[in-house]
Design an enzyme around this catalytic site. Sequence first.
Site, PDB file in Angstrom:
ATOM      1  N   ASP A 205       0.871 -10.220 -13.775  1.00  0.00           N
ATOM      2  CA  ASP A 205       2.273 -10.589 -13.640  1.00  0.00           C
ATOM      3  C   ASP A 205       2.712 -11.530 -14.766  1.00  0.00           C
ATOM      4  OD1 ASP A 205       4.647 -10.493 -12.408  1.00  0.00           O
ATOM      5  OD2 ASP A 205       4.024 -11.423 -10.539  1.00  0.00           O
TER       6      ASP A 205
ATOM      7  N   CYS B 200       1.652   8.105   3.179  1.00  0.00           N
ATOM      8  CA  CYS B 200       2.840   7.643   3.913  1.00  0.00           C
ATOM      9  C   CYS B 200       3.286   8.717   4.903  1.00  0.00           C
ATOM     10  CB  CYS B 200       3.988   7.318   2.962  1.00  0.00           C
ATOM     11  SG  CYS B 200       3.788   5.735   2.110  1.00  0.00           S
TER      12      CYS B 200
ATOM     13  N   CYS C 144       6.160   8.735   7.837  1.00  0.00           N
ATOM     14  CA  CYS C 144       6.511   7.345   8.199  1.00  0.00           C
ATOM     15  C   CYS C 144       7.646   6.838   7.309  1.00  0.00           C
ATOM     16  CB  CYS C 144       5.273   6.460   8.022  1.00  0.00           C
ATOM     17  SG  CYS C 144       5.605   4.708   8.283  1.00  0.00           S
TER      18      CYS C 144
ATOM     19  N   CYS D  87       8.973   1.018   6.799  1.00  0.00           N
ATOM     20  CA  CYS D  87       9.392  -0.056   5.871  1.00  0.00           C
ATOM     21  C   CYS D  87      10.881   0.060   5.554  1.00  0.00           C
ATOM     22  CB  CYS D  87       8.558  -0.027   4.593  1.00  0.00           C
ATOM     23  SG  CYS D  87       8.435   1.598   3.819  1.00  0.00           S
TER      24      CYS D  87
ATOM     25  N   CYS E  72      13.672  -3.048   6.639  1.00  0.00           N
ATOM     26  CA  CYS E  72      14.196  -3.941   5.597  1.00  0.00           C
ATOM     27  C   CYS E  72      15.531  -4.552   6.052  1.00  0.00           C
ATOM     28  CB  CYS E  72      14.379  -3.175   4.289  1.00  0.00           C
ATOM     29  SG  CYS E  72      15.148  -4.220   3.028  1.00  0.00           S
TER      30      CYS E  72
ATOM     31  N   CYS F  57      17.121  -7.229  -2.447  1.00  0.00           N
ATOM     32  CA  CYS F  57      15.820  -7.617  -1.869  1.00  0.00           C
ATOM     33  C   CYS F  57      15.759  -9.143  -1.698  1.00  0.00           C
ATOM     34  CB  CYS F  57      14.689  -7.130  -2.780  1.00  0.00           C
ATOM     35  SG  CYS F  57      13.060  -7.616  -2.192  1.00  0.00           S
TER      36      CYS F  57
ATOM     37  N   CYS G  71       9.773 -12.381   1.158  1.00  0.00           N
ATOM     38  CA  CYS G  71       9.975 -11.616   2.409  1.00  0.00           C
ATOM     39  C   CYS G  71       8.780 -10.683   2.579  1.00  0.00           C
ATOM     40  CB  CYS G  71      11.274 -10.821   2.287  1.00  0.00           C
ATOM     41  SG  CYS G  71      11.553  -9.613   3.592  1.00  0.00           S
TER      42      CYS G  71
ATOM     43  N   CYS H 135       8.803  -5.489   5.009  1.00  0.00           N
ATOM     44  CA  CYS H 135       8.420  -4.093   4.775  1.00  0.00           C
ATOM     45  C   CYS H 135       6.905  -3.920   4.852  1.00  0.00           C
ATOM     46  CB  CYS H 135       8.991  -3.563   3.455  1.00  0.00           C
ATOM     47  SG  CYS H 135       8.665  -4.567   1.999  1.00  0.00           S
TER      48      CYS H 135
END
Length: 319
Positions: free
Chosen positions: A94, A148, A151, A154, A158, A174, A201, A204
């Site tokens: 990052d 996934c 599904c 998430c 949100c 977000c 947060c 999700c």
Amino acid sequence: MGYMVQHGLKRARPAELVAGTLSVLTARMDYLPRGTADGWRTVELQRLRHPGEAVVSMYARGRDYHKVLRARLQQLSDRIVAAIGPFGHRVFTDSAPVLEVELAARSGLGWRGKHTLLLHRDAGSLFFLGEIFIDMALPLSAPIKGHCGTCSACIAACPTQAIVAPYRLDARRCISYLTIEHAGPIPPDLRSLLGNRIYGCDDCQLVCPWNKFAQRSALPDFDPRGGLTGQDLAHLFAWSQEEFLRRTEGNPIRRIGHQAWLRNIAVALGNAVRQSKVGSESAMKNALTLRLDHPSALVREHVAWALRQVPECTAASPC
Ligand code: B12
Ligand code: SF4
Ligand code: SF4
């Protein structure tokens, strides 16, 4: 996040970022704290139902991961050098324009979930990503299949509808962006949706079925510290700049600064007083009132907004 535009295609072309790069070693580091009890997802979801409690994202309750992961990737590089001799390398987490999720997905560390994060059947998504760019051509590992299926938990969970389509996030909506990366006022139409989330947060990820398999960290670094978990909003709002800096030393929250910290908590206090039972909001109202003349116009505006959320006294609901 303007740096993304500035860096252009360097983000997608590792050899333009570090000349001579031929391969990228990708790594994940789990961050669920060591002592986390089973049932932690229920505990975390419950926090969101207590409007007066401040909720800091799970990844930010311990030591800043940038430092931990970078140091460990450097150690790994040193060990490889000790084993095979010197080679050109550079570690990232990052810390530079690197498309980390895409690199990790292509190298088989997991698949990209509909929330856009990387996840794995055996580890969920509660891990950080890092890389070592190297000047050796290694055999490529293969991507893995996504699981996934049908599904969409998430997307439904949100709070701000930031996941606008599967695998597509509108960062401007977000809560992680709004409370961490965004420097200005939080858009008024989104404020009530932030609830009591004051930094980042997890929603999700909390609802993702694969996070049943999230792995505990082996390191003490991600143990919660600094009194950031289960605290009253009013208590954190009273921290002076000095106390904020002292309590967040070595923690990623420090980066946002005291002003954005107060901005975020003011929004959460506004949301709490709006929902609170008659009488129980007085401590929160007092905490807000004490910040009405804060030197920052940003803080003052959010405090004034929060105080406007106090329900009107009416004959049916007296003060
Ligand atoms: C900017 C950023 C954010 C932004 C935007 C998030 C996003 N989904 O893009 C904000 C502030 C909202 C954010 C939030 C969070 N983040 Co963040 N974030 C980043 C960061 C710095 C860059 C991500 C990025 O480039 N996004 C821009 C989009 C366009 O890129 P992309 O998602 O990779 O996908 C596109 C490209 O890959 C492209 N693509 C596909 N194939 C190809 C091929 C070529 C040639 C090209 C050019 C492009 C391309 O198409 C994809 C779809 O558009 C990364 C670290 C890093 N350097 O990568 C961490 C990172 C993604 N975040 C991380 C985390 C933990 C979070 C949060 C969970 C934190 C929190 N609890 O609050 C939330 C989760 C929100 C969510 N659902 O995504 C972790 C995720 C770990 C994981 N398991 O996946 C990362 C990897 C940091 C790390 N080193 O661990 N984050
Ligand atoms: S981190 Fe929160 S606001 Fe952002 S996409 Fe996930 S659930 Fe939505
Ligand atoms: S919640 Fe469902 S759709 Fe979203 S990432 Fe997890 S498995 Fe995929």
